[in-house]
Design a protein around this motif. Structure first.
Motif, PDB file in Angstrom:
ATOM      1  N   SER A   1       0.818  -1.212   0.000  1.00 48.57           N
ATOM      2  CA  SER A   1       0.000   0.000   0.000  1.00 48.57           C
ATOM      3  C   SER A   1       0.850   1.261   0.000  1.00 48.57           C
ATOM      4  CB  SER A   1      -0.929  -0.003   1.220  1.00 48.57           C
ATOM      5  OG  SER A   1      -0.169  -0.048   2.425  1.00 48.57           O
ATOM      6  N   GLN A   2       2.153   1.120  -0.138  1.00 49.25           N
ATOM      7  CA  GLN A   2       3.028   2.285  -0.131  1.00 49.25           C
ATOM      8  C   GLN A   2       2.832   3.129  -1.390  1.00 49.25           C
ATOM      9  OE1 GLN A   2       6.951   1.235   2.371  1.00 49.25           O
ATOM     10  NE2 GLN A   2       6.907   0.295   0.367  1.00 49.25           N
ATOM     11  N   ARG A   3       3.068   4.441  -1.226  1.00 55.88           N
ATOM     12  CA  ARG A   3       2.935   5.348  -2.357  1.00 55.88           C
ATOM     13  C   ARG A   3       4.188   6.202  -2.503  1.00 55.88           C
ATOM     14  NH1 ARG A   3      -1.580   9.396  -3.105  1.00 55.88           N
ATOM     15  NH2 ARG A   3      -0.642  10.227  -1.204  1.00 55.88           N
ATOM     16  N   VAL A   4       4.607   6.402  -3.744  1.00 54.41           N
ATOM     17  CA  VAL A   4       5.596   7.410  -4.088  1.00 54.41           C
ATOM     18  C   VAL A   4       4.840   8.512  -4.823  1.00 54.41           C
ATOM     19  CG1 VAL A   4       7.607   7.962  -5.517  1.00 54.41           C
ATOM     20  CG2 VAL A   4       7.540   5.820  -4.210  1.00 54.41           C
TER      21      VAL A   4
ATOM     22  N   ALA B   1      10.902   9.032 -10.184  1.00 53.90           N
ATOM     23  CA  ALA B   1       9.872   8.586  -9.247  1.00 53.90           C
ATOM     24  C   ALA B   1       9.381   7.191  -9.598  1.00 53.90           C
ATOM     25  CB  ALA B   1       8.712   9.579  -9.245  1.00 53.90           C
ATOM     26  N   ALA B   2       9.248   6.909 -10.895  1.00 58.90           N
ATOM     27  CA  ALA B   2       8.817   5.582 -11.319  1.00 58.90           C
ATOM     28  C   ALA B   2       9.825   4.524 -10.894  1.00 58.90           C
ATOM     29  CB  ALA B   2       8.620   5.557 -12.835  1.00 58.90           C
ATOM     30  N   GLU B   3      11.119   4.811 -11.076  1.00 61.27           N
ATOM     31  CA  GLU B   3      12.151   3.863 -10.656  1.00 61.27           C
ATOM     32  C   GLU B   3      12.102   3.630  -9.150  1.00 61.27           C
ATOM     33  OE1 GLU B   3      14.275   2.138 -12.373  1.00 61.27           O
ATOM     34  OE2 GLU B   3      14.016   2.994 -14.382  1.00 61.27           O
ATOM     35  N   GLU B   4      11.878   4.710  -8.396  1.00 59.94           N
ATOM     36  CA  GLU B   4      11.809   4.574  -6.939  1.00 59.94           C
ATOM     37  C   GLU B   4      10.593   3.756  -6.526  1.00 59.94           C
ATOM     38  OE1 GLU B   4      14.186   5.403  -5.023  1.00 59.94           O
ATOM     39  OE2 GLU B   4      15.341   6.492  -6.534  1.00 59.94           O
TER      40      GLU B   4
ATOM     41  N   HIS C   1       6.972   2.662 -20.108  1.00 55.34           N
ATOM     42  CA  HIS C   1       8.253   2.260 -19.518  1.00 55.34           C
ATOM     43  C   HIS C   1       8.117   1.222 -18.414  1.00 55.34           C
ATOM     44  CE1 HIS C   1       9.376   6.023 -21.550  1.00 55.34           C
ATOM     45  NE2 HIS C   1      10.610   5.570 -21.522  1.00 55.34           N
ATOM     46  N   HIS C   2       7.004   1.262 -17.690  1.00 52.81           N
ATOM     47  CA  HIS C   2       6.792   0.335 -16.560  1.00 52.81           C
ATOM     48  C   HIS C   2       5.348  -0.157 -16.596  1.00 52.81           C
ATOM     49  CE1 HIS C   2      10.633   1.623 -14.796  1.00 52.81           C
ATOM     50  NE2 HIS C   2      10.260   2.853 -15.075  1.00 52.81           N
ATOM     51  N   PRO C   3       5.033  -1.053 -17.522  1.00 52.97           N
ATOM     52  CA  PRO C   3       3.641  -1.480 -17.697  1.00 52.97           C
ATOM     53  C   PRO C   3       3.030  -2.156 -16.473  1.00 52.97           C
ATOM     54  CG  PRO C   3       5.152  -2.860 -18.976  1.00 52.97           C
ATOM     55  CD  PRO C   3       5.940  -1.685 -18.498  1.00 52.97           C
ATOM     56  N   GLU C   4       3.856  -2.697 -15.573  1.00 54.37           N
ATOM     57  CA  GLU C   4       3.327  -3.391 -14.396  1.00 54.37           C
ATOM     58  C   GLU C   4       3.173  -2.466 -13.192  1.00 54.37           C
ATOM     59  OE1 GLU C   4       2.324  -6.506 -14.665  1.00 54.37           O
ATOM     60  OE2 GLU C   4       2.972  -6.433 -16.767  1.00 54.37           O
ATOM     61  N   LEU C   5       3.621  -1.232 -13.302  1.00 53.62           N
ATOM     62  CA  LEU C   5       3.599  -0.317 -12.164  1.00 53.62           C
ATOM     63  C   LEU C   5       2.227   0.354 -12.028  1.00 53.62           C
ATOM     64  CD1 LEU C   5       5.109   1.223  -9.899  1.00 53.62           C
ATOM     65  CD2 LEU C   5       5.760   2.926 -11.627  1.00 53.62           C
ATOM     66  N   PRO C   6       1.556   0.204 -10.883  1.00 52.15           N
ATOM     67  CA  PRO C   6       0.281   0.890 -10.671  1.00 52.15           C
ATOM     68  C   PRO C   6       0.488   2.404 -10.599  1.00 52.15           C
ATOM     69  CG  PRO C   6       0.560  -0.901  -9.095  1.00 52.15           C
ATOM     70  CD  PRO C   6       1.894  -0.685  -9.745  1.00 52.15           C
TER      71      PRO C   6
ATOM     72  N   ARG D   1      21.525   9.750 -15.118  1.00 52.91           N
ATOM     73  CA  ARG D   1      20.282   9.058 -15.416  1.00 52.91           C
ATOM     74  C   ARG D   1      20.000   8.054 -14.295  1.00 52.91           C
ATOM     75  NH1 ARG D   1      18.567  10.027 -20.525  1.00 52.91           N
ATOM     76  NH2 ARG D   1      20.079  10.932 -21.970  1.00 52.91           N
ATOM     77  N   CYS D   2      18.737   7.657 -14.192  1.00 54.75           N
ATOM     78  CA  CYS D   2      18.372   6.738 -13.105  1.00 54.75           C
ATOM     79  C   CYS D   2      18.674   5.292 -13.506  1.00 54.75           C
ATOM     80  CB  CYS D   2      16.902   6.911 -12.727  1.00 54.75           C
ATOM     81  SG  CYS D   2      15.769   7.180 -14.107  1.00 54.75           S
TER      82      CYS D   2
END
Length: 276
Positions: A3-6, A23-26, A60-65, A127-128
């Motif tokens: 349930s964590q949020r960035v 932020a997406a990478e984090e 870039h991150h299709p699985e990331l909510p 770059r990240c």
């Protein structure tokens, strides 16, 4: 997925896109949801920017909510509210070089005094892509939260942690030499002070070393200006972590000289961790 949020602030600018990517990478590292926020006077203005940001993340991150939201408020107030239940808040900042006047009005610097948790300010040319060490700047024993965050970040990234404790040389009045080498009161005091100051970094991180045995740690005490020493070290770091200190009861976290310098001149992203 936890349930964590960035939380990341965007505004359609290029630097906001870089902040979004970081932020997406984090969020991926933390197995967290990414929340994209745009603070604008009119919510209708935010829709195209938020839609573009969400599409970029899906590519870039299709699985990331991903969730998006618009706030009719200032960026500082909106992001400060969102930071209350976020594990990390991310913003970008434009390269300001030595223009110290401009940075005092920046969202990132003002937000550093109001965020309720760690704030990642994306700046520098890195770059990240990971692989670079995490740098921790220690100023005092009140930096325990920043130290704990730095160890966790190095562990998440699988990189070395460099702990830098910098102190400015203090002038002492010359005294006549002692007939027995190293035994005058002044010499003994200087030796004890030097040993103590060089041991500060090792003392502060001793317990964290035991908790994070997989993190390789370099501890260095530097006899120079703290801001300059940390600034130079950011050339090779992937991330630098510093604390923001509260002064007095219920006071807002404040950045010192070191924090101000890093916020507008660091060569890599900066994480500001408020003390509790």
């Amino acid at each position: 997925m936890t349930s964590q949020r960035v939380v990341v602030g965007v505004d359609g600018s290029l630097i906001a896109v870089r902040a979004l990517d970081w932020a997406a990478e984090e969020a991926v590292r933390r197995d967290a949801t990414l929340h994209v926020l745009y603070a604008v006077p009119d919510r209708d203005e935010a829709e195209p920017v938020l839609a573009s940001a969400a599409a970029r993340i899906r590519d870039h991150h299709p699985e990331l909510p991903v969730t998006t939201g618009a706030a009719q408020d200032t960026a500082v107030r909106a992001l400060s509210r969102e930071s209350e239940d976020a594990v990390l808040t991310v913003v970008g900042t434009r390269g300001l070089g030595r223009l110290t006047g401009a940075v005092f009005g920046s969202v990132s610097l003002r937000l550093a005094a109001h965020t309720h948790g760690p704030l990642l300010v994306v700046r520098g040319d890195h770059r990240c892509d990971g692989g670079r060490e995490v740098l921790l700047g220690l100023e005092s024993d009140t930096d325990a939260d920043a130290a704990a965050y730095a160890f966790q970040e190095a562990e998440r990234r699988g990189v070395r942690l460099r702990v830098l404790h910098a102190w400015t040389h203090r002038h002492t009045t010359p005294e006549p030499p002692s007939p027995i080498a190293g035994t005058s009161p002044g010499q003994r005091e200087a030796a004890l002070r030097e040993a103590g100051e060089e041991a500060v970094g090792r003392f502060d991180v001793a317990e964290l070393r035991r908790r994070h045995t997989g993190v390789a740690v370099d501890t260095l005490a530097v006899r120079t200006d703290p801001a300059h020493a940390l600034l130079e070290a950011t050339r090779e770091a992937g991330l630098v972590v510093v604390g923001a200190h509260r002064h007095g009861h219920a006071a807002e976290p404040r950045l010192g000289t070191v924090g101000h310098t890093l916020m507008h001149r660091s060569h890599c992203p900066v994480v500001v961790v408020p003390t509790r």
